[in-house]
Design a protein around this motif. Structure first.
Motif, PDB file in Angstrom:
ATOM      1  N   ASP A   1       0.845  -1.196   0.000  1.00 44.76           N
ATOM      2  CA  ASP A   1       0.000   0.000   0.000  1.00 44.76           C
ATOM      3  C   ASP A   1       0.879   1.245   0.000  1.00 44.76           C
ATOM      4  O   ASP A   1       0.959   1.961   1.005  1.00 44.76           O
ATOM      5  CB  ASP A   1      -0.933   0.002   1.203  1.00 44.76           C
ATOM      6  CG  ASP A   1      -1.889   1.198   1.203  1.00 44.76           C
ATOM      7  OD1 ASP A   1      -2.066   1.810   0.116  1.00 44.76           O
ATOM      8  OD2 ASP A   1      -2.446   1.527   2.268  1.00 44.76           O
TER       9      ASP A   1
ATOM     10  N   GLU B   1       5.166   5.588 -10.815  1.00 47.13           N
ATOM     11  CA  GLU B   1       5.075   5.916  -9.383  1.00 47.13           C
ATOM     12  C   GLU B   1       5.934   7.124  -9.045  1.00 47.13           C
ATOM     13  O   GLU B   1       5.480   8.080  -8.413  1.00 47.13           O
ATOM     14  CB  GLU B   1       5.503   4.707  -8.555  1.00 47.13           C
ATOM     15  CG  GLU B   1       5.439   4.944  -7.053  1.00 47.13           C
ATOM     16  CD  GLU B   1       5.769   3.693  -6.252  1.00 47.13           C
ATOM     17  OE1 GLU B   1       5.916   3.789  -5.022  1.00 47.13           O
ATOM     18  OE2 GLU B   1       5.891   2.589  -6.863  1.00 47.13           O
TER      19      GLU B   1
ATOM     20  N   ARG C   1      -2.893  11.935  -5.589  1.00 46.48           N
ATOM     21  CA  ARG C   1      -3.850  11.637  -4.509  1.00 46.48           C
ATOM     22  C   ARG C   1      -3.821  12.741  -3.445  1.00 46.48           C
ATOM     23  O   ARG C   1      -4.238  12.516  -2.301  1.00 46.48           O
ATOM     24  CB  ARG C   1      -3.526  10.292  -3.880  1.00 46.48           C
ATOM     25  CG  ARG C   1      -3.641   9.113  -4.837  1.00 46.48           C
ATOM     26  CD  ARG C   1      -4.749   8.189  -4.451  1.00 46.48           C
ATOM     27  NE  ARG C   1      -4.691   6.944  -5.225  1.00 46.48           N
ATOM     28  CZ  ARG C   1      -4.981   5.752  -4.733  1.00 46.48           C
ATOM     29  NH1 ARG C   1      -5.332   5.623  -3.462  1.00 46.48           N
ATOM     30  NH2 ARG C   1      -4.951   4.685  -5.511  1.00 46.48           N
TER      31      ARG C   1
ATOM     32  N   THR D   1      -8.129   6.334 -14.235  1.00 47.36           N
ATOM     33  CA  THR D   1      -7.124   5.297 -14.006  1.00 47.36           C
ATOM     34  C   THR D   1      -5.732   5.914 -13.922  1.00 47.36           C
ATOM     35  O   THR D   1      -4.929   5.552 -13.057  1.00 47.36           O
ATOM     36  CB  THR D   1      -7.168   4.247 -15.131  1.00 47.36           C
ATOM     37  OG1 THR D   1      -8.470   3.649 -15.174  1.00 47.36           O
ATOM     38  CG2 THR D   1      -6.127   3.161 -14.918  1.00 47.36           C
TER      39      THR D   1
ATOM     40  N   ASP E   1      -4.334  -8.564  -5.748  1.00 50.50           N
ATOM     41  CA  ASP E   1      -3.068  -7.820  -5.674  1.00 50.50           C
ATOM     42  C   ASP E   1      -1.876  -8.759  -5.577  1.00 50.50           C
ATOM     43  O   ASP E   1      -0.853  -8.559  -6.242  1.00 50.50           O
ATOM     44  CB  ASP E   1      -3.095  -6.855  -4.489  1.00 50.50           C
ATOM     45  CG  ASP E   1      -4.008  -5.659  -4.727  1.00 50.50           C
ATOM     46  OD1 ASP E   1      -4.335  -5.407  -5.909  1.00 50.50           O
ATOM     47  OD2 ASP E   1      -4.406  -5.002  -3.763  1.00 50.50           O
TER      48      ASP E   1
ATOM     49  N   ASP F   1      -8.785   9.040  -2.659  1.00 45.61           N
ATOM     50  CA  ASP F   1      -8.588   7.598  -2.583  1.00 45.61           C
ATOM     51  C   ASP F   1      -9.790   6.819  -3.098  1.00 45.61           C
ATOM     52  O   ASP F   1      -9.850   5.594  -2.945  1.00 45.61           O
ATOM     53  CB  ASP F   1      -8.272   7.183  -1.138  1.00 45.61           C
ATOM     54  CG  ASP F   1      -6.932   7.739  -0.672  1.00 45.61           C
ATOM     55  OD1 ASP F   1      -5.982   7.734  -1.483  1.00 45.61           O
ATOM     56  OD2 ASP F   1      -6.837   8.185   0.482  1.00 45.61           O
TER      57      ASP F   1
ATOM     58  N   ASN G   1      -4.834  -1.853 -15.610  1.00 43.77           N
ATOM     59  CA  ASN G   1      -5.362  -1.264 -14.375  1.00 43.77           C
ATOM     60  C   ASN G   1      -6.774  -0.745 -14.561  1.00 43.77           C
ATOM     61  O   ASN G   1      -7.596  -0.803 -13.636  1.00 43.77           O
ATOM     62  CB  ASN G   1      -4.438  -0.142 -13.883  1.00 43.77           C
ATOM     63  CG  ASN G   1      -3.293  -0.668 -13.059  1.00 43.77           C
ATOM     64  OD1 ASN G   1      -3.473  -1.525 -12.202  1.00 43.77           O
ATOM     65  ND2 ASN G   1      -2.098  -0.190 -13.326  1.00 43.77           N
TER      66      ASN G   1
ATOM     67  N   ASP H   1       0.020  -0.921 -18.802  1.00 43.49           N
ATOM     68  CA  ASP H   1      -0.314  -0.656 -17.405  1.00 43.49           C
ATOM     69  C   ASP H   1      -1.671   0.033 -17.288  1.00 43.49           C
ATOM     70  O   ASP H   1      -2.507  -0.341 -16.468  1.00 43.49           O
ATOM     71  CB  ASP H   1       0.785   0.202 -16.776  1.00 43.49           C
ATOM     72  CG  ASP H   1       0.637   0.320 -15.276  1.00 43.49           C
ATOM     73  OD1 ASP H   1       1.267  -0.471 -14.561  1.00 43.49           O
ATOM     74  OD2 ASP H   1      -0.106   1.206 -14.813  1.00 43.49           O
TER      75      ASP H   1
ATOM     76  N   HIS I   1       0.440   4.053  -1.319  1.00 46.04           N
ATOM     77  CA  HIS I   1      -0.291   5.312  -1.211  1.00 46.04           C
ATOM     78  C   HIS I   1      -0.379   5.796   0.237  1.00 46.04           C
ATOM     79  O   HIS I   1      -0.398   6.997   0.491  1.00 46.04           O
ATOM     80  CB  HIS I   1      -1.688   5.169  -1.817  1.00 46.04           C
ATOM     81  CG  HIS I   1      -1.664   4.967  -3.292  1.00 46.04           C
ATOM     82  ND1 HIS I   1      -1.326   5.980  -4.168  1.00 46.04           N
ATOM     83  CD2 HIS I   1      -1.900   3.866  -4.058  1.00 46.04           C
ATOM     84  CE1 HIS I   1      -1.376   5.519  -5.412  1.00 46.04           C
ATOM     85  NE2 HIS I   1      -1.704   4.249  -5.377  1.00 46.04           N
TER      86      HIS I   1
ATOM     87  N   TRP J   1       2.402   9.399  -8.026  1.00 51.85           N
ATOM     88  CA  TRP J   1       1.337   8.770  -7.250  1.00 51.85           C
ATOM     89  C   TRP J   1       0.953   9.642  -6.064  1.00 51.85           C
ATOM     90  O   TRP J   1      -0.234   9.789  -5.752  1.00 51.85           O
ATOM     91  CB  TRP J   1       1.767   7.391  -6.767  1.00 51.85           C
ATOM     92  CG  TRP J   1       1.710   6.326  -7.820  1.00 51.85           C
ATOM     93  CD1 TRP J   1       1.523   6.502  -9.161  1.00 51.85           C
ATOM     94  CD2 TRP J   1       1.847   4.918  -7.615  1.00 51.85           C
ATOM     95  NE1 TRP J   1       1.531   5.298  -9.812  1.00 51.85           N
ATOM     96  CE2 TRP J   1       1.726   4.308  -8.898  1.00 51.85           C
ATOM     97  CE3 TRP J   1       2.059   4.130  -6.502  1.00 51.85           C
ATOM     98  CZ2 TRP J   1       1.820   2.919  -9.058  1.00 51.85           C
ATOM     99  CZ3 TRP J   1       2.149   2.748  -6.662  1.00 51.85           C
ATOM    100  CH2 TRP J   1       2.026   2.152  -7.922  1.00 51.85           C
TER     101      TRP J   1
ATOM    102  N   PHE K   1      -5.665   7.679 -10.482  1.00 53.33           N
ATOM    103  CA  PHE K   1      -5.794   6.804  -9.318  1.00 53.33           C
ATOM    104  C   PHE K   1      -4.598   5.867  -9.170  1.00 53.33           C
ATOM    105  O   PHE K   1      -4.129   5.613  -8.066  1.00 53.33           O
ATOM    106  CB  PHE K   1      -7.085   5.987  -9.439  1.00 53.33           C
ATOM    107  CG  PHE K   1      -7.450   5.214  -8.214  1.00 53.33           C
ATOM    108  CD1 PHE K   1      -8.061   5.842  -7.137  1.00 53.33           C
ATOM    109  CD2 PHE K   1      -7.200   3.848  -8.140  1.00 53.33           C
ATOM    110  CE1 PHE K   1      -8.400   5.122  -5.998  1.00 53.33           C
ATOM    111  CE2 PHE K   1      -7.536   3.128  -7.004  1.00 53.33           C
ATOM    112  CZ  PHE K   1      -8.151   3.768  -5.932  1.00 53.33           C
ATOM    113  N   ARG K   2      -4.125   5.360 -10.303  1.00 56.63           N
ATOM    114  CA  ARG K   2      -3.004   4.419 -10.240  1.00 56.63           C
ATOM    115  C   ARG K   2      -2.285   4.427 -11.589  1.00 56.63           C
ATOM    116  O   ARG K   2      -2.373   3.500 -12.379  1.00 56.63           O
ATOM    117  CB  ARG K   2      -3.532   3.020  -9.908  1.00 56.63           C
ATOM    118  CG  ARG K   2      -2.550   2.059  -9.212  1.00 56.63           C
ATOM    119  CD  ARG K   2      -1.459   1.647 -10.126  1.00 56.63           C
ATOM    120  NE  ARG K   2      -0.693   0.489  -9.687  1.00 56.63           N
ATOM    121  CZ  ARG K   2       0.317  -0.022 -10.361  1.00 56.63           C
ATOM    122  NH1 ARG K   2       0.693   0.531 -11.502  1.00 56.63           N
ATOM    123  NH2 ARG K   2       0.966  -1.061  -9.909  1.00 56.63           N
TER     124      ARG K   2
END
Length: 396
Positions: free
Chosen positions: A18, A284, A317, A276, A382, A326, A247, A243, A20, A313, A279-280
């Protein structure tokens, strides 16, 4: 506010499950947070939206260390061929080289140029989705997301269809950091040398022909630059788009209400892509940059010649920019503020193409695979993705 961090917390297994939550704590700390990577190198993590934007545009933060150092290596170091090629990639360079090289390839990735590919891309996506439908059980990566961008980028560059499987293999090896001895890079380089020679003798309607034609116009790429440019386009164009597509599928199928909204209105595919990305997204932390002098960020000082980790990332957020950050919400009105493709001079060259490919694929899936389901327990998803790099799907 005082927030304590363990020296290598970002790389700890619990954090990787995790990340985030880690970036949320960095934002709360309100300062760059030093972390030591597995090799023992210090990286200053920046995660607030405003601070990441500041770092992306800061004139004293870049990729090429000046003077006695280049990309962190002493001048006395004699780079191998693979290291030379890696060092000439666009994402590793600062102006003026970055400006010159980006200009030479930018016309291939303008919104207008990319739009001309839409019908052809839609045909490739439709064929992949139709095949997946016939299979009944398939993998989102191997059967949908992966084949699309490799064919699109290869088509743009001018890689013959019979050679594209080799390109995918080289890309996977290099991106996974498994190319320890540089053999994949060297094989790739030898192939580009041979293909470039063919294009000099017999030009085609592709990017490689355009690039080698510049040699007669006094504004060309040298050999390492040419190999590095094609390698970057293929790797970045494939990996990031894969990706986003995978995702997007995963997030939709684990958020049934959002999936049903897309089924009811496939034109929401563009909104799915943007959310997307926010969010992810595929990146990163931007490729590590260096401070050329002491640099102030968020009221703190990062010393000269240190690595800076600007977290996309973390920025995407940031609750000061995005409402309920989130929550995955394809209807959000603030999504366009995301910086998943970076910002400034290093804004992703292929952003328009990646957006187009992902939107077309998700639109096609919503129209043709309406009974799509996960073929693995969502609670184990995951862990499965982490160990297998796959996303098993089935038609109900």
């Amino acid at each position: 506010m005082t927030v304590d961090f363990r020296p290598s917390e970002l790389w700890e297994p619990d954090t990787r499950r995790d990340p985030h939550a880690f970036y949320a704590r960095v934002r709360v700390a309100g300062r760059p947070v030093p972390q030591f990577d597995p090799a023992g190198n210090r990286l200053w993590i920046v995660a607030r939206y405003a601070d990441v934007l500041h770092g992306l545009q800061h004139p004293a933060i870049g990729h090429e260390l000046p003077g006695h150092q280049v990309a962190g290596l002493p001048v006395a170091h004699q780079p191998s061929e693979a290291e030379r090629i890696a060092a000439r990639q666009l994402i590793q360079l600062d102006p003026p080289d970055h400006t010159r090289l980006r200009r030479l390839v930018s016309t291939a990735f303008t919104a207008r140029t990319v739009a001309r590919l839409e019908t052809w891309i839609a045909g490739v996506a439709a064929d992949l989705v139709a095949r997946a439908c016939r299979l009944g059980r398939f993998d989102a990566v191997a059967d949908l997301a992966d084949p699309l961008p490799v064919n699109v980028i290869a088509q743009l560059v001018g890689v013959p269809e019979e050679d594209r499987a080799r390109f995918r293999a080289w890309s996977a090896t290099i991106v996974s950091a498994a190319d320890h001895d540089g053999s994949a890079t060297l094989a790739f380089a030898a192939y580009i040398d041979e293909l470039a020679a063919r294009r000099r003798a017999d030009p085609q309607d592709d990017l490689l022909s355009e690039l080698v034609a510049l040699e007669t116009q006094g504004d060309s790429l040298d050999r390492d630059e040419l190999v590095a440019m094609v390698q970057l386009l293929l790797i970045a164009g494939q990996e990031t788009t894969v990706d986003v597509i995978v995702n997007g599928i995963r997030l939709l199928l684990t958020h049934p209400e959002q999936w049903h909204d897309l089924l009811a209105d496939p034109s929401l595919a563009s909104a799915v892509v943007e959310e997307t990305l926010r969010f992810r997204g595929p990146v990163e932390i931007v490729p590590p940059r260096y401070t050329f002098r002491d640099v102030d960020i968020a009221g703190d000082t990062i010393p000269a010649f240190e690595r800076v980790g600007l977290s996309l990332w973390g920025a995407n957020r940031d609750p000061s920019v995005f409402s309920h950050p989130d929550t995955f919400d394809i209807h959000r009105t603030d999504v366009r503020r995301h910086i998943a493709f970076g910002h400034g001079i290093h804004f992703c060259l292929g952003a328009a193409l990646g957006r187009l490919e992902a939107r077309i694929m998700l639109d096609c899936i919503a129209r043709e695979l309406r009974d799509l389901r996960l073929a693995v327990d969502p609670a184990e998803l995951d862990a499965f993705r982490l160990h297998h790099g796959a996303l098993p799907l089935r038609i109900a």
